[in-house]
Scaffold this active site. Structure first.
Site, PDB file in Angstrom:
ATOM      1  N   ARG A   1     -13.720 -48.695 -15.089  1.00 32.88           N
ATOM      2  CA  ARG A   1     -15.041 -47.896 -14.186  1.00 32.88           C
ATOM      3  C   ARG A   1     -14.955 -48.354 -12.425  1.00 32.88           C
ATOM      4  NH1 ARG A   1     -15.111 -45.256 -18.126  1.00 32.88           N
ATOM      5  NH2 ARG A   1     -16.579 -44.481 -19.171  1.00 32.88           N
TER       6      ARG A   1
ATOM      7  N   HIS B   1      -8.524 -40.509 -13.107  1.00 35.04           N
ATOM      8  CA  HIS B   1      -9.243 -41.001 -14.370  1.00 35.04           C
ATOM      9  C   HIS B   1      -8.402 -40.363 -15.634  1.00 35.04           C
ATOM     10  CE1 HIS B   1     -13.476 -41.884 -15.288  1.00 35.04           C
ATOM     11  NE2 HIS B   1     -12.494 -42.302 -17.198  1.00 35.04           N
TER      12      HIS B   1
END
Lengths: 321, 321
Positions: free
Chosen positions: B236, B284
């Site tokens: 993350r 991502h």
């Protein structure tokens, strides 16, 4: 006592001499200088029974009347078979498990780099752009391996495990678990039409030289999941037509490429290949012989033959590899 | 008949609606618009028993009095646990074998890229320079994985097979075959000092937030075989201090890095990270949910709970993941 001669072209033979002599304490190990000269006498040279060679000079063989075998330092033997004066003696290649691991690593790295759209994401990064691209799964992508020798088979095994569909093309039919097999000139076109990522691990022979050309690229699957075919060549540079590769990477006949080998090495500074950002260039390092390992493998071969056994990994001169 | 509500933030719910309804023919599937509005009546909404969610709006929960469970669309659940109005109901994460494969692929790709000195060879290519660099073997390089969940364990297995030495660090002690295990705050420093390539797959929790900082980078092995430590973060973005990463990649505290996640996404155009050529940026996409697969996994969970079974892959809210 037998004499083992090192002729390693540009490589410095000092480390080899020490290392090989330690492993063959009962034999005499001598070496040519990098320029091909010999510091000892012609009589010493004439006792040579084993030649450990990388790109030996053609004139050398006339000075080695007792030669029994030639041990190539490297998996490829085109550097020997090209020599017109090469005597008709057993030639063995190097098969080094570390060389195999390194090659498999290189092939997996570059296959993943193209599967995961590495060149496109790096171009986006240079442009400062955040954009997700359509990402096919490995199982939707076919890697076609030309050359199913030790390196090709080991590469296939890892690629299958990474989830790719894997096909292979070889001169003669080969049955490799999990690999869709094609062979011979007759099935080359079908193989190419079934390939998204072409991995070339072929030896350099009169039949393979120059075959990585625009004509071949045009036969690869053009409407595959990666938006165009990919070429990975870690075999030999003389297999490829570099003008055709530069054109194909520019006009879209190839979507991307990774080249570890080149027709001329070092690749000349003037080559247009350097500037192509959908091409990943490495300087013939995909699978580099570890100087610490090779003398051990060479020593084992000398011991085998001296014990009356046959050499391992003999070259088939009629096939050219 | 139970009602399943889709709240997928920016994603277009149309394909999901069709696909999930096909798999749950006896249930009623409804969806919010991308802007969070609902085209039907409040009474319909109030019948919702299952919420399938990506970044739902905090106001939504007051309108769902019959809610029984929340199904996260994604492996991470910080997008849910950050919501102060989140009801105390079972929350399940997605565990998608395809997501796992994709993450393992990304980790292997980037670990190989740094092992095989990809950033250095690409810099040499841009400079038009042919130069072989000292190449350590995979077995000389330790990959340390932070976070030994499903993704971490699967990544470890492939990295071991690629020949790397693999260590792992987790909150609680875990025994993973072939992985040298470290755990807890007390062993973090020893783990970092034994790491050449740090792979971060940790969830975003108050304890992990910001931990990828200059202080941590300074504790990684600095004299390892790759000439300095490597950071790969596919966990993350909020775990990382990006100013520290930019500085570390410039001053050599980190030799290289690969980041798939960022504190702010999209990564702002003004970020200095874009320009660093020893950093590999992907937007991502390391492990992206396949829209074709997720409805099947969601449908299975709804059927389980309707059949009186417990949900799979439940989140431990006290641990934060």
């Amino acid at each position: 006592m037998t004499t083992v001669l090192l002729s390693l072209a540009v490589w410095n033979p000092a480390r080899w001499l020490t290392s090989l002599q330690e492993r063959l304490p009962d034999e005499k190990v001598i070496a040519l200088e990098p320029d091909g000269s010999f510091a000892g006498t012609d009589a010493e040279l004439a006792e040579t029974e084993y030649l450990v060679a990388w790109k030996p000079q053609a004139e050398l063989f006339a000075r080695l009347p007792k030669l029994k075998a030639i041990l190539s330092v490297g998996a490829g033997v085109d550097h020997l078979l090209d020599i017109p004066t090469l005597p008709d003696l057993p030639i063995a290649r190097i098969v080094d498990p570390d060389l195999t691991n390194r090659m498999v690593e290189y092939v997996a790295w570059q296959a993943l780099h193209h599967l995961r759209l590495g060149p496109s994401y790096q171009a986006l990064q240079r442009a400062g752009q955040w954009r997700a691209l359509p990402q096919p799964a490995a199982r939707e992508v076919t890697v076609g391996i030309m050359g199913l020798g030790v390196l090709g088979i080991a590469s296939a095994e890892l690629l299958i495990q990474l989830g790719f569909r894997v096909t292979g093309w070889s001169r003669r039919a080969k049955d490799v678990a999990g690999v869709v097999g094609y062979h011979g000139d007759g099935q080359l076109r079908a193989f190419l039409g079934d390939t998204d990522i072409l991995v070339c691990l072929l030896p350099d022979t009169p039949k393979t030289r120059g075959m990585l050309s625009a004509k071949l690229f045009g036969q690869l699957r053009q409407d595959g999941p990666l938006g165009g075919p990919i070429l990975i060549n870690a075999g030999r540079g003389r297999l490829q037509n570099e003008a055709d590769i530069a054109a194909a990477l520019t006009n879209g006949l190839l979507r991307g490429a990774s080249l570890d080998v080149f027709a001329e090495e070092p690749l000349p500074a003037s080559s247009p290949l350097w500037k192509l950002d959908n091409l990943f260039i490495t300087p013939h390092v995909a699978s580099v012989s570890d100087p610490a390992v090779l003398p051990r493998l060479i020593a084992r071969q000398v011991k085998r033959m001296e014990a009356g056994e046959e050499l391992q990994y003999l070259v088939d001169r009629s096939a050219g590899y």
